[in-house]
Design an enzyme around this catalytic site. Structure first.
Site, PDB file in Angstrom:
ATOM      1  N   GLY A   1       2.238  -2.815  -6.594  1.00  0.00           N
ATOM      2  CA  GLY A   1       3.450  -2.056  -6.599  1.00  0.00           C
ATOM      3  C   GLY A   1       4.554  -3.131  -7.314  1.00  0.00           C
TER       4      GLY A   1
ATOM      5  N   HIS B   1      -9.243   7.774   6.883  1.00  0.00           N
ATOM      6  CA  HIS B   1      -9.059   7.491   5.533  1.00  0.00           C
ATOM      7  C   HIS B   1      -9.849   6.293   5.020  1.00  0.00           C
ATOM      8  CE1 HIS B   1      -5.092   9.167   6.877  1.00  0.00           C
ATOM      9  NE2 HIS B   1      -5.666  10.101   5.924  1.00  0.00           N
TER      10      HIS B   1
HETATM   11  P1  ADP Z   1      -0.146   4.183  -1.308  1.00  0.00           P
HETATM   12  O1  ADP Z   1      -0.072   2.817  -0.718  1.00  0.00           O
HETATM   13  O2  ADP Z   1       0.331   5.162  -0.514  1.00  0.00           O
HETATM   14  O3  ADP Z   1      -1.741   4.313  -1.735  1.00  0.00           O
HETATM   15  P2  ADP Z   1       0.569   3.289  -3.912  1.00  0.00           P
HETATM   16  O4  ADP Z   1      -0.880   2.892  -4.196  1.00  0.00           O
HETATM   17  O5  ADP Z   1       0.823   4.153  -5.049  1.00  0.00           O
HETATM   18  O6  ADP Z   1       0.659   4.210  -2.760  1.00  0.00           O
HETATM   19  O7  ADP Z   1       1.454   2.215  -4.050  1.00  0.00           O
HETATM   20  C1  ADP Z   1       1.010   0.891  -3.430  1.00  0.00           C
HETATM   21  C2  ADP Z   1       2.323  -0.036  -3.570  1.00  0.00           C
HETATM   22  O8  ADP Z   1       3.431   0.467  -2.567  1.00  0.00           O
HETATM   23  C3  ADP Z   1       1.984  -1.386  -3.018  1.00  0.00           C
HETATM   24  O9  ADP Z   1       1.281  -2.073  -3.766  1.00  0.00           O
HETATM   25  C4  ADP Z   1       3.265  -1.927  -2.424  1.00  0.00           C
HETATM   26  O10 ADP Z   1       3.849  -2.520  -3.497  1.00  0.00           O
HETATM   27  C5  ADP Z   1       4.071  -0.543  -2.264  1.00  0.00           C
HETATM   28  N1  ADP Z   1       4.383  -0.364  -0.754  1.00  0.00           N
HETATM   29  C6  ADP Z   1       3.585   0.062   0.130  1.00  0.00           C
HETATM   30  N2  ADP Z   1       4.016   0.101   1.397  1.00  0.00           N
HETATM   31  C7  ADP Z   1       5.376  -0.348   1.207  1.00  0.00           C
HETATM   32  C8  ADP Z   1       6.525  -0.755   1.954  1.00  0.00           C
HETATM   33  N3  ADP Z   1       6.548  -0.497   3.177  1.00  0.00           N
HETATM   34  N4  ADP Z   1       7.607  -1.083   1.343  1.00  0.00           N
HETATM   35  C9  ADP Z   1       7.759  -1.343   0.105  1.00  0.00           C
HETATM   36  N5  ADP Z   1       6.719  -1.367  -0.701  1.00  0.00           N
HETATM   37  C10 ADP Z   1       5.518  -0.890  -0.248  1.00  0.00           C
END
Ligand code: ADP
Ligand code: MG
Length: 579
Positions: free
Chosen positions: A556, A217
């Site tokens: 997030g 990816h």
């Molecule tokens: P992805 O990481 O799958 O692309 P998103 O972009 O929607 O999903 O979300 C990213 C957010 O997810 C990050 O900014 C972080 O806050 C949260 N996140 C990622 N991994 C974790 C984790 N293991 N525990 C808690 N929050 C996480």
């Protein structure tokens, strides 16, 4: 460059539809992905695989007799949602339990683990073996952290053959783990890949340069060089893999090995044959006994140009299982006795059935929950671009659209539930399921877990009080940390959630109204989210790009603060209205 698509957002669904239409002999569509269209023997362990789409033949192309029983198929490069995995597993299951197997990526682990818990709770024995073959993604001492790439095939194939041979679940797990231990891969990339409708590639490799060890990816590799000759590349791949013999293999000399030269999407077969010619010679020179070599596409990365070499170190049992026949859309071997077709293609959709009985008080609370969900959806709509931009700095740029998809689905589910007379708990539960199902990604899964936990806690009979909401929020936060395994300081949403939860509990215990406590808690979350700008990420997709994210808050955490601030306004309005 992807040229052929309709609505980009519909690409994965339309791809699955066409894939099933073209392969009805092997697979049937079930909610969440595909399952075999042939009958499996009663009591046979079901192998359920899956992951994001865009890696064909992984994962749907590997479903069929002698291989997987089902594949959960997520959106492009996005983990399938928990419900998708659960739904495919239920459709694929034959009374012998389920083995979940997939490449080791944070979002997949989260959703497959949550699905495993739900299957177990429903009395279906379920175990997991993740594939961790990519030697460039973590040192040997941390093999459990490595990603899964083309080695998926050897693990799936061995486990499936064991299931087919009548092994029990625990034995299938042993075989899958052994195959994973004996599978190592190493890859290179020449270009990035462009998802349908995207204006530019997801990532790039400089002209005439080669990224060494880059993930499927676009996860960063371990180095970059000029593109070598085919022979030099063969030398590099073989040397790295012979450096690291799996446990139980004393010497390469005399070892029986399946080499798999995998194309990542847009490297020509002819180029790979030129490379393989040299690989075969080098392996022979090292004394390796080559068994059943594979040159082709087994796990791609959309239209990425790149290739990886996998070595699968056989023992007597693995060789027997490897040679067992298979008849799947993208993988065939030997001759399989064709099983009967499944009579019905009817599978329950992923619905939660009828709305459970709710008290009038809880139904009233449900409509307030709906108002809050509607408000947060509007807030996300307004901030979708900003969230995307924040995520693009160190992550993959999908946080805005992911949150938008999730919130919209949650709003629709909540509206339907309220119309059907659901209580507050059930509305949250359905909203959470819809959110994680449609959002994809890590944050979607975690929001799903949290809303579900809050819903279960509130239930459908009592009037939610400040104390029960605070306790429910704490349960949601607990769900997020138990599945996501992030701690404060890892630069994730947890950094905003923990101060939020703590403030909410403290203030409600001190006797504050829900609206007042929630407002203070939202302020604490906002400050904590802003403070994540100074942190280095240690979790999730952003981890490898750590330093790039300094100065930008975690997306997030930022969206969490935005949501709880919005809900604070709803609660405050209501309080004014009722005074
Ligand atoms: P992805 O990481 O799958 O692309 P998103 O972009 O929607 O999903 O979300 C990213 C957010 O997810 C990050 O900014 C972080 O806050 C949260 N996140 C990622 N991994 C974790 C984790 N293991 N525990 C808690 N929050 C996480
Ligand atoms: Mg993202």
């Amino acid at each position: 460059m992807t040229r052929l698509y309709n609505e980009p957002a519909a690409f994965a669904d339309e791809m699955i539809e066409g894939f099933v239409a073209a392969n009805a002999r092997y697979v049937r569509a079930v909610p969440g992905g595909v399952a075999r269209s042939t009958v499996s023997p009663e009591g046979q362990v079901a192998l359920v695989i899956g992951g994001g789409s865009g890696h064909y033949p992984a994962f749907g192309g590997l479903v069929g007799q002698g291989l997987a029983h089902g594949a959960a198929m997520g959106n492009l490069f996005a983990s399938p949602a928990t419900q998708q995995v659960e739904s495919v597993a239920r459709a694929a299951e034959n009374g012998g339990g389920v083995l979940l197997s997939y490449g080791n990526y944070a979002g997949d682990v989260l959703n497959f683990d949550a699905a495993q818990d739900r299957l177990r709770a429903a009395g279906i024995p379920c175990e997991t073996v993740t594939v961790t073959d990519d030697v460039s993604s973590a040192p040997l001492a941390e093999k459990h952290k490595r990603r899964g790439i083309a080695g998926d095939l050897t693990v799936f194939k061995s486990a499936a053959a064991a299931a087919e041979a009548g092994y029990e679940l625990a034995e299938v797990v042993r075989v899958a783990a052994l195959a994973n231990e004996r599978t190592r891969s190493f890859g290179v990339a020449f270009t990035g890949c462009t998802l349908p409708g995207a204006p530019e590639p997801l990532f790039t490799v400089a002209e005439r340069r080669m990224a060494v060890g880059m993930g499927i990816h676009g996860e960063p590799g371990i180095g970059e060089t000029d593109i070598p000759t085919a022979d030099e590349l063969a030398g590099m791949l073989v040397a790295r893999l012979l450096e690291e013999l799996p446990e139980g293999v004393e010497s390469a000399r005399g070892a029986r090995v399946v080499p798999i030269l995998n194309g990542l999407g847009s490297v020509k077969y002819e180029e790979m044959f030129v490379v393989y010619r040299r690989i075969a010679r080098l392996l022979e020179e090292a004394g390796v006994e080559i068994v059943d070599p594979h040159v082709g596409e087994f796990c791609t990365s959309f239209d990425m140009a790149g290739t990886s070499l996998t070595l699968f170190w056989l023992d007597e049992e693995l060789e027997r299982l490897w040679n067992a026949p298979v008849d799947a859309p993208a993988y065939r071997k030997g001759s399989v006795v064709a099983a009967e077709r499944v009579a019905t293609t009817e599978v329950d959709a992923m619905t939660d059935g009828a709305v459970p009985e709710a008290s009038p008080e809880s139904r009233q609370a449900a409509s307030r929950v709906l108002t809050a969900i509607e408000a947060l959806t509007d807030a996300i709509d307004e901030n979708v671009d900003e969230l995307g931009r924040m995520d693009a700095i160190a992550g993959d740029g999908d946080h805005g659209i992911g949150m938008q998809r999730g919130a919209h689905a949650a709003r629709t589910a909540a509206q339907e539930a309220v119309t059907a007379g659901a209580g507050a708990g059930n509305v949250l539960l359905r909203a959470g399921d819809a959110w994680s199902h449609r959002a994809g990604g890590t944050s979607g899964a975690l929001w799903g877990v949290a809303l579900r936990a809050l819903g279960v806690h509130l239930g459908d009979s009592d009037v939610p009080s400040a104390a029960s909401v605070a306790a429910g929020v704490a349960a949601g936060a607990e769900g997020i940390t138990s599945y996501g395994k992030a701690q404060v300081g890892d630069k994730t949403m947890v950094d905003a959630i923990v101060p939020f939860t703590e403030t909410l509990s403290r203030e409600t215990e001190a006797g504050a109204s829900l609206a007042a406590a929630w407002t203070s808690a939202a302020d604490a979350a906002t400050a904590a989210a802003a403070a994540t700008a100074d942190l280095l990420p240690r979790m999730g997709r952003a981890r490898p790009h750590a330093e790039k994210s300094l100065g930008t808050p975690d997306p997030g955490a930022h969206s969490f603060a935005l949501i709880v601030r919005t809900v604070a306004t709803v609660l405050a309005d209501r309080q004014e209205g009722s005074n």
